[in-house]
Write a protein that holds these residues in place. Structure first.
Motif, PDB file in Angstrom:
ATOM      1  N   TRP A  54       0.841  -1.204   0.000  1.00  0.00           N
ATOM      2  CA  TRP A  54       0.000   0.000   0.000  1.00  0.00           C
ATOM      3  C   TRP A  54       0.876   1.254   0.000  1.00  0.00           C
ATOM      4  O   TRP A  54       0.639   2.186  -0.758  1.00  0.00           O
ATOM      5  CB  TRP A  54      -0.930  -0.017   1.217  1.00  0.00           C
ATOM      6  N   ALA A 125      -7.025  -0.062   0.960  1.00  0.00           N
ATOM      7  CA  ALA A 125      -7.232  -0.812  -0.275  1.00  0.00           C
ATOM      8  C   ALA A 125      -6.074  -0.568  -1.225  1.00  0.00           C
ATOM      9  O   ALA A 125      -5.541   0.534  -1.296  1.00  0.00           O
ATOM     10  CB  ALA A 125      -8.529  -0.377  -0.928  1.00  0.00           C
ATOM     11  N   VAL A 126      -5.680  -1.612  -1.921  1.00  0.00           N
ATOM     12  CA  VAL A 126      -4.630  -1.497  -2.927  1.00  0.00           C
ATOM     13  C   VAL A 126      -5.231  -1.923  -4.258  1.00  0.00           C
ATOM     14  O   VAL A 126      -5.908  -2.951  -4.352  1.00  0.00           O
ATOM     15  CB  VAL A 126      -3.429  -2.400  -2.576  1.00  0.00           C
ATOM     16  N   GLN A 127      -4.981  -1.100  -5.283  1.00  0.00           N
ATOM     17  CA  GLN A 127      -5.567  -1.383  -6.589  1.00  0.00           C
ATOM     18  C   GLN A 127      -4.874  -2.573  -7.243  1.00  0.00           C
ATOM     19  O   GLN A 127      -3.658  -2.721  -7.162  1.00  0.00           O
ATOM     20  CB  GLN A 127      -5.421  -0.149  -7.467  1.00  0.00           C
ATOM     21  N   PRO A 213      -4.589  -6.928  -3.235  1.00  0.00           N
ATOM     22  CA  PRO A 213      -5.643  -6.303  -4.041  1.00  0.00           C
ATOM     23  C   PRO A 213      -7.019  -6.955  -3.864  1.00  0.00           C
ATOM     24  O   PRO A 213      -8.030  -6.313  -4.159  1.00  0.00           O
ATOM     25  CB  PRO A 213      -5.149  -6.486  -5.486  1.00  0.00           C
ATOM     26  N   ILE A 214      -7.090  -8.195  -3.394  1.00  0.00           N
ATOM     27  CA  ILE A 214      -8.415  -8.780  -3.171  1.00  0.00           C
ATOM     28  C   ILE A 214      -8.807  -8.759  -1.697  1.00  0.00           C
ATOM     29  O   ILE A 214      -9.909  -9.143  -1.342  1.00  0.00           O
ATOM     30  CB  ILE A 214      -8.527 -10.231  -3.720  1.00  0.00           C
ATOM     31  N   GLN A 216      -7.432  -6.353   2.075  1.00  0.00           N
ATOM     32  CA  GLN A 216      -6.868  -5.040   2.354  1.00  0.00           C
ATOM     33  C   GLN A 216      -5.690  -5.134   3.284  1.00  0.00           C
ATOM     34  O   GLN A 216      -5.536  -6.104   4.003  1.00  0.00           O
ATOM     35  CB  GLN A 216      -7.886  -4.121   3.037  1.00  0.00           C
TER      36      GLN A 216
ATOM     37  N   LEU B 239     -14.363  -3.537   3.340  1.00  0.00           N
ATOM     38  CA  LEU B 239     -14.120  -3.066   1.985  1.00  0.00           C
ATOM     39  C   LEU B 239     -14.120  -4.249   1.011  1.00  0.00           C
ATOM     40  O   LEU B 239     -14.642  -4.158  -0.094  1.00  0.00           O
ATOM     41  CB  LEU B 239     -12.783  -2.325   1.965  1.00  0.00           C
ATOM     42  N   THR B 240     -13.533  -5.362   1.442  1.00  0.00           N
ATOM     43  CA  THR B 240     -13.544  -6.569   0.624  1.00  0.00           C
ATOM     44  C   THR B 240     -14.976  -6.975   0.326  1.00  0.00           C
ATOM     45  O   THR B 240     -15.321  -7.323  -0.807  1.00  0.00           O
ATOM     46  CB  THR B 240     -12.863  -7.741   1.371  1.00  0.00           C
ATOM     47  N   LYS B 243     -16.452  -4.642  -2.276  1.00  0.00           N
ATOM     48  CA  LYS B 243     -15.835  -4.850  -3.584  1.00  0.00           C
ATOM     49  C   LYS B 243     -16.302  -6.155  -4.225  1.00  0.00           C
ATOM     50  O   LYS B 243     -16.618  -6.209  -5.405  1.00  0.00           O
ATOM     51  CB  LYS B 243     -14.304  -4.887  -3.428  1.00  0.00           C
ATOM     52  N   PRO B 272     -10.455   2.152  -4.842  1.00  0.00           N
ATOM     53  CA  PRO B 272     -10.616   1.301  -6.022  1.00  0.00           C
ATOM     54  C   PRO B 272     -11.670   0.225  -5.789  1.00  0.00           C
ATOM     55  O   PRO B 272     -11.750  -0.359  -4.711  1.00  0.00           O
ATOM     56  CB  PRO B 272      -9.223   0.678  -6.188  1.00  0.00           C
TER      57      PRO B 272
END
Lengths: 291, 422, 309
Positions: A54, A125-127, A213-214, A216, B239-240, B243, B272
């Motif tokens: 991150w 969150a990481v893209q 990315p999936i 956090q 957040l997961t 998303k 994102p």
């Protein structure tokens, strides 16, 4: 949703979970197998990898570049930290099992505090390096998750190659079998241990960069991977890469299926008990050599 | 010599400089010793994301109270103690703030298990314990005469107030996704009840295990004839959840989505993977994005606690506040001030008089004391009730579309604390 | 002679502390005494018998829950407390029957999994157990032998009585023939087998005793401080007794008390003096393991005080 699509989704999710498990566990399997020490801080190395991913992403303008930069930087940084830990701490404890547990518990507190103080308590969150949403007729699915499955296979293959085909792997295996004999043959056991510990931690960080990315980055995220890694490593059998892979598959897929048959929390309870009972009745793991 | 936590020294300095700069004198008081308030803070542990903001709001509120002359002519200071978001440590912190620091009263905890674990000790020590938790435990009778929640509406009232708008505007067949523990169960029970009262129906209840970090596999359990998907999740994995929900529905058909902002409290809506939330609705305790008709006192509140018009920190736009909950700290300090003034509070011997004074309160006017809006206070159940907001996500911002009436969330009393002894 | 004097001296000091300490330290010491009972239970399994369990939160929380739920349904505190002891013993025996088929790291993991399953079960049946929120015990019911446990004095007295009973029983136990067979398991299981001991029953009995102590501590904790909750069943509460014992000295009779006390003091001081309480704990553990790997009393014993019990 019909049974077919349901099964498809369940197996996709099971495979992703298996990949996550295998990635998180492979580093632990390595240190555990070669050094015979329980590294309680393994989960925190994983957390550190995620948090660093991150942090790196904040300095790099585009998501794919940030991902690549993190993929290189995080494992190196965490690996270096682990090397330091080994030489400054574990070596001085002579790898005594109980002392190592206490020391790595202490280390995990330190790492948690470090992450909290420097990066804060929020989930970050990481893209993903690429945005790809697969649209099936019944549901959508993240393309990146499929990439994680492939990446897990690649990482496992690479570790297998290092262990079985490279000189470093030979030295590690020799040390694993008998460290005194290894020393007698001129192997620098201290360096092997430090290197193995660093490699294990680096793999944890690498896994985290791939997985973050999936999920956090969060300073308390290390706990679950630690637990799951231990389970996978022990069910798979100590130091057996093939065992680690198969155990990850079994646990990943069965967890998905159980959670469809039973209320989810009950499924978790059952899965936990099943793992415990496997250990009770096959303590050497599914693929470990009989003691 | 007692060591003060660094933060409280800072707070004291802040208070002191406020004094130096203003012409106020604390002369009317019989004693000039400061009023000492203890703050039970989630600085570490699972509540740390909330705790950080609760601390900032407390310091902002403290500076204001001191700049306006303190309480009963005395300056005020706050002693912060970390409870690790753990009930055992929480109870110890209550003891420490009371018996070691000599605090006049204690406020600030958010997490329910900390409140329920600490409340018995507060009652034994006979110290007022003002919680900022939104949990239903106070009004449900699980706590005691010394425990009050005057700063925020409880979950039962929040949830009940949402149901009419949801069934009338989004649809009557609701599927609920909630965490499989007490907080989630309160949502499940009270929302189901309120929806049924509106002629709607909760057709599926999906309880997510507390340790879960991945959610996609639960989404097939959402019936296809669902009109509204109601979600409320807490913890670092929220957040997961959001998303993965977006990935699951993708570009296909999807129900209306209504969530409690708890699912994204402290999270930037521009993160994102959250673009799919555009057009979905959220409950908010207070509107994170400043609305065009925001009153002056809300603007002043934002400035005092260091929050910009998007609900993020003034110093870091990515640092999003827990805006729907943290006002409770500000308002609770206002109630402490009013209660101490009404009871003529002088020393710890007046703690009981303070509780009785707060129990006698009935309404709170909207204004700088109560920045979230007007409230009624039920002295018997020790619980405040305020208006709630429903916002729609448009371009990464939350735009208010509905404000509930105070009456929407009211329910029959479950307890009468005033009948209990001190 | 010296060990006897030491034990009596410690207990006398604790009695005196009950009269002398200011309110805050007084309350804290009552908590420490109960947690020390938990640690003594852990010490029996880990310190003396060599069984490194990572699931003792299960026995502690089972004791607490049994007592708390019984009282919630109207049972008096005395019988409810007995129920708590039974629950701690029973869970230890049941999980021990299975877990003792394993050893070493597998034993750690199996005990950890059992504790995890138990914790999830408490949450799953939240309607009955209070789930994650837990529940307060009614103050009126918290009376034992006519003592009002919501008051500081009686609370301290009960905590001290429990601790004293636990300490003296532990001391007698480790000096007994059975105690020596426990230590033989830790030192060399194979050799003790040849000497005619049955390792499985010895270890199971040690675990049962350990569970009894843990259950007693959990039950007392709920009773004395008025709150019962599933958070006491999280893995954190399995790690705590391990830390206490390692800090104070594994396999020493007073190590658990010393460890519990120091740890409590450390956490308390750290949360007041710094913003980084976790780091203080972490650094302490590392310093300790580097410079006093056998714990404080264990190191003292090694460095000359050979008589330390």
């Amino acid at each position: 949703m019909g049974t077919g699509p349901l099964l498809l989704l369940a197996s996709l999710e099971g495979l992703v979970m298996a990949a996550v498990l295998a990635l998180a566990a492979v580093g632990l399997s390595l240190t555990f197998g070669v050094m015979r020490v329980v590294n309680v801080a393994h989960g925190e190395f994983y957390m550190l990898g995620a948090v660093l991913a991150w942090a790196v992403a904040q300095f790099v303008p585009s998501a794919p570049m940030g991902f690549v930069a993190a993929l290189i930087f995080a494992p190196l940084a965490v690996g270096a930290l682990a090397w330091l830990t080994d030489t400054a701490l574990l070596k001085r404890l002579n790898y005594n099992p109980e002392s190592t547990i206490v020391a790595t518990i202490g280390l995990s507190y330190l790492l948690q505090q470090g992450a909290l103080s420097f990066f804060g308590p929020d989930a970050r969150a990481v893209q993903a390096p690429f945005e790809l949403r697969l649209q099936f007729p019944w549901f959508g699915y993240s393309g990146y998750k499929l990439f994680v499955i492939a990446a897990a296979l690649a990482v496992l293959a690479a570790v297998w190659w290092i262990l079985s085909r490279s000189r470093a792997g030979l030295v590690m295996r020799a040390t694993q079998v008998d460290r005194n004999t290894a020393r007698a043959f001129g192997i620098n056991v201290d360096r092997v241990y430090a290197g193995t510990f660093a490699l294990g931690a680096g793999l944890a960080a690498l896994a985290a960069v791939l997985i973050v990315p999936i999920s956090q980055a969060h300073y308390l995220m290390g706990h679950d991977p630690l637990l799951l890694s231990f389970i996978v490593v022990i069910i798979g059998g100590l130091g057996s890469l093939r065992g680690t892979l198969i155990a990850a598959l079994i646990i990943g897929l069965s967890d998905g299926i159980l959670s469809m048959l039973y209320p989810p929390t009950l499924a978790k309870i059952l899965a936990t008990l099943v793992v415990a009972l496997v250990l009770v009745f096959r303590p050497q793991g599914l693929f470990g050599a009989k003691a | 010599m007692t060591h003060l936590p660094r933060r409280s020294v800072l707070a004291g300095l802040a208070a002191g400089s406020a004094l130096a700069l203003s012409p106020i004198r604390f002369a009317s008081a019989q004693t000039s010793a400061p009023v000492k308030l203890g703050f039970q803070l989630h600085r570490t542990g699972i509540g740390a994301g909330y705790g950080r903001w609760y601390e900032r709001v407390a310091l902002g509120a403290l500076a204001r109270v001191n700049a306006e002359g303190g309480i009963n002519g005395r300056p005020v200071e706050i002693v912060f103690e970390d409870d690790g978001t753990d009930p055992k440590r929480g109870a110890e912190v209550v003891e420490k703030l009371t018996t070691r620091h000599g605090c006049d009263m204690i406020f600030g905890p958010l997490f329910s298990h900390v409140v329920i674990g600490s409340a018995p000790r507060a009652a034994e020590l006979k110290v007022p314990y003002l919680v900022c938790s939104e949990g239903y435990h106070v009004a449900a009778g699980m706590t005691n005469r010394w425990t009050l929640q005057p700063g925020i509406t409880d979950v039962r009232a929040q949830v009940s107030a949402m149901a009419p708008w949801v069934t009338q505007n989004l649809g009557k067949k609701v599927t609920m996704v909630f965490p499989d523990y007490a907080f989630g169960h309160d949502h499940r029970d009270f929302f189901s009840e309120a929806v049924a009262a509106q002629g709607g129906e909760v057709i599926a209840k999906i309880a997510i295990p507390p340790t879960e970090t991945s959610f996609t596999r639960y989404f097939p359990q959402i019936p296809t004839d669902t009109d509204v998907l109601y979600h409320v999740m807490v913890g670092p994995s929220v957040l997961t959840f959001v998303k993965e929900l977006g990935e699951f529905y993708g570009s296909g058909a999807r129900p209306q989505i209504f969530g409690f902002i708890d699912s994204l409290e402290g999270v930037d809506l521009a993160s994102p993977g959250l673009d799919f939330l555009n057009g979905s609705h959220f409950w908010e305790g207070q509107c994170r994005n400043k609305q065009p008709d925001a009153p002056d006192y809300e603007t002043a509140y934002r400035a005092a606690v260091g929050v910009d018009d998007n609900g993020a920190s003034l110093s870091d736009a990515r640092d999003v506040s827990t805006y729907s909950h943290m006002f409770s700290v500000w308002e609770t300090l206002s109630v402490i001030k009013k209660g101490m003034e009404a009871s003529g509070y002088q020393s710890t011997a007046d703690r009981q008089k303070f509780v009785e004074a707060v129990e006698a309160m009935t309404t709170f006017e909207a204004g700088l004391d109560h920045v979230q809006g007007a409230k009624t206070f039920n002295g018997k159940t020790h619980q405040a009730f305020g208006q709630q907001f429903i916002s729609r996500v448009e371009g990464g911002k939350l735009i208010r579309v509905h404000t509930t009436e105070l009456e929407d969330g009211l329910y029959p009393d479950e307890v009468d604390y005033t009948a209990q002894s001190f | 002679m010296r060990p006897a004097l030491l034990h009596i001296g410690v207990l006398a000091a604790l009695v005196a502390a009950g009269f002398l300490l200011p309110a805050y330290q007084h309350g804290m010491l009552a908590r420490i005494l109960v947690m020390a009972v938990f640690a003594m239970g852990y010490n029996l399994a880990f310190g003396y018998t060599g069984l490194l369990s990572l699931g003792h939160a299960l026995h502690f929380c089972a004791g607490m829950m049994a007592t708390g739920l019984a009282m919630r349904h109207g049972l008096a505190a005395g019988p409810a407390l007995i129920l708590g002891l039974a629950a701690g013993t029973a869970t230890a025996m049941l999980t021990g029957l299975l877990a003792l088929r394993t050893a070493g790291v597998s034993f750690m993991i199996v005990t950890l999994m059992f504790a995890q399953a138990f914790h999830l079960t408490l949450l799953y049946y939240g309607g009955f157990t209070g789930g994650d929120e837990g529940f307060p015990l009614p103050s009126a019911a918290r009376r034992l032998f006519g003592l009002d446990l919501t008051q500081a004095g009686p609370r301290y007295a009960v905590a001290l009585a429990l601790f004293a009973a636990g300490l003296l029983a532990q001391w007698a136990l480790v000096r007994s023939r059975f105690g020596r067979s426990m230590i033989a398991m830790r030192e060399n299981e194979e050799r003790s087998r040849m000497l005619g001991y049955n390792p499985f029953t010895t270890k199971l009995a040690a675990l049962a005793l350990s569970g009894l102590y843990s259950g007693a501590a959990g039950a007392a904790y709920g009773l004395l401080f008025g709150y019962v909750g599933a958070s006491f069943g999280t893995s954190q509460y399995s790690i705590l007794p391990l830390l206490y014992v390692l800090l104070g000295g594994a396999g020493t009779t007073l190590g658990p008390l010393l460890g519990a006390g120091l740890m409590a003091w450390l956490i308390d001081a750290a949360s007041s003096l710094t913003d980084s309480p976790l780091a203080v704990i972490g650094i302490t553990l590392i310093v300790l393991v580097l410079f006093a790997p056998k714990g404080i009393l264990g190191t003292l014993r090694e460095k000359g005080l050979k008589w330390l019990p």
